[in-house]
Scaffold this motif. Structure first.
Motif: not given
Lengths: 143, 1001, 249
Positions: B163, B158-160
């Motif tokens: 980030e 999801c890329g959380t």
């Protein structure tokens, strides 16, 4: 005096190997406890000289916590914890003569895996010392 | 012959692998420590407490984890596996697959923000599935390396985390990579796998929530475990009142193919029962269902007795046939048979003491490395070469060599390290990099100029503490000439900045306010040292672990507290003084006391590495107890082995053997001992750097059972000699176990007598199959793979009869004959037999000389007179006094393979000292102001390490600190009435200044 | 009153001109800049104000003034439908209508049609005890979407299914649906446990009875909440520990 609730200041002497590590674990586990304690790290609870404790009270500490490795065998230096216990028990008697309630001085055994216990001890201590009120030396302006 | 490589690969980062790695790295070799999982620590990291001392497992393991993680000669290769090995001893090429981690270990600071926000959960393997972790995780909070890893199976990308990661450590593009290592030797320490009791369907594991395994229970007991250390039933979260422990689940069970005993379960079950009672505020009954209680280790029997007597733990000798759940209460009904009577009993929780299986990938590893496995799938070894695998140059230690507990794994690990050192000794020091530091700046006489560096730790501190405000505050503190804040003070670029600022602002003290000194102090000390400052001119304020993280909802109070903590650190920093690390020259010579198999093995292992050894034996010939051992349970010829070993000792030009000799005086300390040897009426003085104690033990001379009254009553050793000499011709033999052991006088178990009895019984059956053999025992303690021979004896018709202390067998002379009367528990009646021989399994008792040796070396003995090691769990062959080591029967009863392992271990530990020309000791030691010292000797009395001696100088007696012995605990400082003795770096003035500063807010 | 359900309508101010917005009785209209920015918590809070249905009106796909706001709104509404279903509400009580300004639809018609549908479902709040249960469930649903897990997942759903994840792979709609459902189920139960223990300390079994979830599962969720620092053991009564929610702002 202000209307604000009394927030005691507690000085904690923590041994490097068990209790300081336990306090760190409370942090890593994000166990929340009241911000009233100020920790001073020593290598062994056996290092805690009665003068440190007296000086803390003289300088206005409302409570002092000495914490070391569990009795009997956890001490990194064999038996420093026993020595700490003996000194604290003796000092509690002396404190009365100075007009300081002996209940302001605590000794606890906290291992490196007892983050929750450290947090609990601090919380309980803050609660109990709030009941006692500020350090009597401070009240009488003896700071 | 190809050239050798001064590096060693250790496969497996559990406690055994870590120990082997530390020994090798401390002896001047480069070590690659490889682990399948993302962090080292192994099974021990999951344990709550350890027997028989009830030490907190993490408290004693964590310092080793940190030491391995920070050691300049140890390269951790985690999340990786071995794919193939080529080459020969001295020069192997190993193919390694590193699995993608998706987190850059160079950048990850281990702050954990990613895991807190990761939306995907997965089973937490560390908690044995009793809790969940996130898809990006670190195995446990104290893990080394504390580098996060992404569980690719669960991660949805999801890329959380990317980030959120301010350190920019997330690398989704990471791929598996293959690397090749050159090493001179390989040590395998992959540990074991727990038996999965689902197979034993009668116990209902996974069907009934209140049936848990012992390792799950370990997590339940742990304060850092799922239930915060309070024992709860998984079915309803209530505290149990009655817990049953079932032994031998997946062990001693030929039905499922695990015939062997798992060696540690009896003890861990007793421990878990004791700890459970301590962790539960309510009344708790614990019952252990067992076949034999195998409390065979050092001081284990005492622990077992305490469990019964002090803790009221109930022991029932019965095999539990089935477990059923009462669906309304989720309680468990156990069916078992005691005294032929079927019983039913209800418990509210059941713990299955699951056995050890070979590690999951044992076969794959064995194929990749090219070694053979034994019939059970563990590594194949031989009792006379317990550390060697089937491939030369590849060694084994820990549970992979057979189920064992922690101290034995640790000893074997050091032993494996010695074996590896033996191969690559010529390459010592060639692959380690020694760092060159700039000339240290003299700051004495300078006014303190303090620089304060305050860490945001991403948002870990900065999110709760107002770091810029705190920084401004720090600038106002006395002697602070510079303060700044950093996103991550521990990052590589900040180290550069700190060094620049030290020079730019002429800083002579540095304070870092960030996380805990327990993990980060060494890093920053290194940094200030690289900038030309003494490394002790550094202090930390812990404003994360003990401030921002624990006061997340009180940012104001946390900010104020951070100021107080920094004020205290600055106050201490003002008073810091440069300390010198004491240097001790090392004489690369060893003194080995005792010329039995242990002493000789230790001597040979050291000599093989090029060290000179003085080997002192009291008797006229070498060999000790082994001279009277003619057979081994496993079949090898011990006499042949002994002959070869003595030959090897005699051939070694750097071993000096003194027969009929005695060490009469020892003085000095680690690196510099001076001893006197009485040899042939003359005193010889030697100088040496270490001492190895291998004084052995003897067989107990029984006072019981008419021993000495009738020649047909003999000990096991006498029987062995009789058989060997062909004098055996008895038709009925009765053996009685535990003679002189496990009684009031000697409460401990002698460990080897059960196997010795089985060995001799099998030998009798071999030479005279019709001879009837009875073995009267309390518990059969054929631990580990020895269990196989117990089965064999049963198959061959050896009769095993259990007796209790209350009904000991009776030997009487009946005319010419010997009559043996005993209670038959199955038939429930007294039986009389008329044996031709009564063989007593006599205890192993300490060498009577031990007391003298102990006094001479100032090392302690146990109550029963064996030598007492520094730590029962993790320092099995060390003494508390540096430079003195221990092995073999002098440490306690043990079998030959265990003695050999321990002897190699002592050699390895000794080599960590002998390999250095100079020992650098810790600088935090006590020092004495002779003018103030009144010579009262209180410090001498309180020092647990004997580091203080009284010295007379110009008629005045004052205390003097032997720096090589001081550990810096500071206990002397608080005891000294005149404050003449100062624990440096924690001086009274420094601590008082902290007290005052901390309360000055 | 009987026949007129209480309705709230959120409408995008770009979807209909001001003058066309005319609401039937008992319907409150709230205009928003773009429904893509509609916070799920606002919807759930609206339900908690005892409304029977909520209609959200926005612009159809090509017409969104903020380019893709409506697509996000679609995901949010889908998620919320699932959440309110968990809470025991009929998913039809929440409706998204996307209109194109060129279609010339009547605002009033749209809303009236929705009112009719809600009428056929009957009132959401029927009586004291039932109401309290529904309100509690809605609070739990609100808590569940307040915590980050669901928000992160639904926020990234589009990117993961339509473009690619961090590894350059596409995730199937089924997989993401399954995951969201799983996470939603967990977070909803945890929210209930959290809210209940905020009122007073409770045991595993009390919680289990109160929310109708098996006690082993309740204990597992308590473990998870403790790990997140949201719950602590308050005390032990006899053999039973009681848990209490920790105040977290």
């Amino acid at each position: 005096m202000s209307e604000k609730e009394f927030e005691p200041i507690i000085v904690g002497f923590l041994c490097n190997w068990c209790s300081y590590a336990g306090a760190d674990l409370a942090g890593v586990s994000r166990i929340q406890y009241p911000p009233n304690i100020r920790v001073i790290r020593v290598m062994c609870s056996g290092r805690v000289d009665p003068i440190f404790i007296l000086e803390a009270f003289k300088n206005g500490a409302d409570g002092v916590l000495v914490a070391g490795c569990h009795l009997p065998a956890d001490c990194h230096y064999l038996a420093g914890n026993f020595k700490a216990l003996r000194r604290v028990l003796l000092l509690k008697r002396v404190l009365k003569e100075f007009g300081i309630e002996p209940e302001r001085l605590w000794i606890e055994w906290i291992s490196a895996s007892e983050g929750d216990k450290f947090a609990k001890v601090v919380s309980e201590m803050v609660k109990e010392i709030k009941k006692l009120g500020p350090n009597p030396l401070k009240r009488s302006g003896g700071k | 012959m190809g050239s050798k490589v001064g590096a060693v690969l250790v496969v497996g980062g559990g406690v055994a692998g870590i120990q082997a790695a530390l020994d090798l790295a401390d002896s001047g070799f480069r070590v690659y420590l490889l682990d399948e999982s993302p962090s080292i620590g192994g099974t021990m990291a999951q344990l709550d407490k350890t027997f028989p001392t009830n030490d907190c497992a993490m408290c004693i393991l964590a310092p080793k984890l940190v030491a391995a993680g920070r050691h300049p000669n140890i390269h951790l290769i985690t999340h990786a596996e071995v794919e193939g090995v080529e080459g020969e001893p001295g020069n192997f090429r190993v193919k390694i697959r590193r699995r993608a981690r998706y987190v850059n270990p160079e950048k990850c600071t281990g702050c954990g923000v990613c895991a807190r926000e990761c939306p995907v959960e997965a089973i937490d393997e560390y908690d044995e599935g009793l809790s969940k972790r996130s898809a990006i995780y670190v195995k446990y909070v104290q893990a080394v390396p504390r580098t996060y890893v992404i569980d690719r199976e669960r991660c949805i990308g999801c890329g959380t985390c990317k980030e959120l990661c301010r350190a920019g450590a997330i690398t989704y593009e990471d791929k598996d990579d293959i690397t090749e290592l050159s090493v001179g030797a390989i040590i395998l320490a992959p540990g074991f796998e727990e038996f999965n009791p689902v197979v034993k369907s009668e116990y209902g594991y996974k069907r009934y929530p209140n049936v848990v395994t012992s390792i799950e229970f370990e997590r339940i007991l742990s304060a850092s475990g799922p239930y915060g250390g309070i024992v709860l039933r998984p079915s309803d979260g209530r505290i149990p009142r009655k817990i049953a422990f079932i032994q031998c689940v997946g062990s001693r069970d030929s039905q499922i193919g695990n015939e062997y005993c798992s060696a540690a379960c009896c003890m861990y079950a007793i421990k878990e029962a004791i700890i459970a009672k301590e962790h539960v505020p309510t009344k708790l009954e614990c019952t252990i269902f067992y076949m034999d209680i195998r409390a065979y280790g050092k001081d284990f029997e005492k622990y077992y007795k305490r469990a019964m007597e002090e803790y009221g733990i109930r022991f029932v000798r019965a095999r539990v046939a089935s477990i059923n759940e009462d669906p309304s209460t989720r309680n468990l009904i156990l069916r078992y048979i005691v005294d032929e009577k079927p019983c039913e009993e209800e418990f509210d929780m059941v713990v299955l003491s699951i056995g050890m299986r070979p590690p999951k990938n044992a076969k794959k590893l064995a194929d990749a490395v090219g070694i053979k496995l034994n019939e059970y799938g563990f590594c194949l070894t031989n009792p006379l070469s317990p550390i060697e695998t089937s491939r030369p140059g590849v060694f084994v230690c820990g549970a992979f060599a057979g189920p064992k507990d922690i101290p034995e794994s640790v000893a074997q690990a050091s032993g494996a390290a010695a074996k590896a050192m033996g191969i690559v000794a010529s390459e010592r020091g060639k692959l380690v990099t020694s760092k060159v530091y700039p000339q240290e700046r003299d700051v004495l006489g300078e006014e303190p100029r303090i620089g304060v560096f305050i860490c945001h730790c991403g948002i870990n501190i900065g999110g709760y503490v107002n770091v810029p405000e705190v920084t401004e505050y720090a600038k106002t503190l006395p002697n602070v000439v510079y303060a700044e804040h950093n996103l991550y003070t521990c990052s590589e670029d900040t180290q550069k900045r700190i060094k620049e600022k030290i020079i730019e602002y002429k800083l002579n003290r540095v304070v870092v306010a960030s996380c805990t000194p327990r993990t980060h102090e060494p890093l920053f000390r290194e940094t200030v040292r690289e900038a030309g400052l003494n490394e002790y001119l550094f202090e930390m304020a812990n404003i994360r672990d003990q401030c921002s993280w624990v006061h997340m909802h009180e940012p104001k109070a946390a900010t104020e507290k951070a100021k107080d903590l920094i004020r205290s650190a600055v106050a201490k920093a003002r008073m810091l003084r440069p300390l010198k690390k004491p240097m001790v020259n090392v004489i690369p010579v060893a003194l080995v006391i005792g010329g039995g198999v242990s002493g000789m093995t230790a001597a040979v292992e050291l000599a093989r590495q090029g060290f000179e050894v003085h080997l002192v034996e009291r008797e006229k010939e070498l060999g000790g107890n082994l001279r009277r051992i003619y057979y081994l349970l496993e079949g090898e010829d011990p006499q042949e082995y002994l002959k070869n070993l003595i030959n090897e000792v005699n051939k070694c030009s750097n071993i000096h053997v003194y027969l009929g000799a005695e060490v009469v005086e020892v003085s000095g300390f680690v690196g510099n001992f001076k001893s006197k040897i009485l040899h042939g009426g003359e005193i010889k003085e030697i100088e040496h750097g270490v001492i190895i104690v291998a004084t052995g033990a003897t067989e107990y001379k029984p006072k019981e059972y008419l021993y000495g009254v009738d020649p047909r009553i003999i000990t096991q050793r006498e029987l062995e000699e009789m058989v060997y000499k062909g004098l055996f011709n008895a038709k009925t033999v009765a053996m009685i176990q535990c003679v002189g052991a496990r009684n009031e006088e000697n409460p401990n178990c002698s460990r080897i007598c059960c196997s010795e009895a089985i060995k001799n019984a099998l030998k009798i059956k071999e030479i005279s199959p019709e001879t009837e053999v009875y073995i009267l025992y309390k518990d059969i303690r054929s631990y580990g793979f020895k269990e196989k021979y117990y089965h064999e004896a049963l198959k061959k018709g050896v009769v095993f009869i259990n007796y209790e202390d209350s009904r000991k067998p009776l030997v009487v002379k009946d005319g010419d004959r010997l009559r043996l009367v005993f209670w038959e528990p199955v038939l429930k009646q007294e039986i009389e037999i008329y044996p031709d021989l009564v063989v007593l399994s006599a205890a192993v008792v300490p060498n009577p000389d031990n007391r003298k040796v102990a006094e001479m070396l100032k090392v302690p003995l146990t109550k029963d007179g064996f030598f007492l090691e520094a730590h029962m769990k993790l320092r099995p062959v060390d003494f508390q006094t540096d430079g003195i080591f221990l092995c073999g029967l002098a440490h306690g009863p043990k079998s030959i393979d265990e003695s050999i392992s321990q002897a190699c271990a002592a050699a390895s530990r000794a080599a960590t000292i002998l390999s250095k020309s100079v020992l650098e000791l810790e600088g935090i030691v006590a020092s004495v102001d002779e003018d103030l010292c009144g010579g009262c000797r209180i410090c001498e009395a309180v020092c647990p390490f004997g580091a203080i001696e009284m010295v007379e100088k110009e008629g005045k007696i004052s205390a003097h600190v032997i720096e090589a012995l001081c550990k810096g605990c500071g206990t002397c400082g608080s005891a000294c009435p005149t404050k003449a003795i100062k624990p440096q770096h924690f001086t009274t003035e420094q601590i008082l200044s902290q007290v005052k500063a901390i309360l000055a807010g | 009153m009987e026949g007129n359900p209480k309705i709230i309508c959120f409408t995008c101010s770009w979807a209909f001109p001001e003058w066309e917005i005319e609401a039937p009785p008992n319907t409150g209209v709230i205009q928003v800049k773009c429904i893509g920015r509609l916070d799920p918590i606002v919807i759930l809070e609206s339900f908690a104000k005892r409304v029977d249905g909520i209609i959200v009106i926005g612009c159809s796909p090509p017409d969104c003034h903020f380019i893709e706001g409506n697509l996000y709104a679609e995901r949010t509404i889908n998620l919320l439908k699932k959440v309110i279903t968990l809470a025991g509400l009929e998913p039809e009580r929440l409706h998204l209508e996307l209109v194109s300004p060129i279609e010339n639809k009547s605002f009033l018609n749209l809303v009236e049609r929705f009112v009719e549908r809600i009428k056929s479902l009957g009132p959401l709040f029927k009586g004291k005890e039932v109401d309290e249960e529904i309100l509690f469930n809605i609070q739990a649903a609100k808590q569940a979407v307040t915590w980050s897990r669901l928000r992160i997942l639904s926020g990234r759903e589009r990117k993961l299914t339509e473009k690619a994840n961090a590894y350059g792979e596409k995730i199937s709609q089924e997989e993401i649906d399954r995951l969201i459902e799983e996470v939603m189920g967990e977070e909803y139960i945890r929210s209930k446990i959290y809210l209940l223990t905020k009122e007073k300390p409770m045991s595993v079994e009390e919680i289990s009875k109160r929310i109708g979830v098996d006690s082993p599962l309740v204990l597992q969720h308590i473990v998870a909440l403790r790990r997140r620092g949201l719950l602590a053991m308050d005390r032990i009564e006899g053999y039973t520990p009681l848990y209490r929610a920790l105040e977290v702002d």
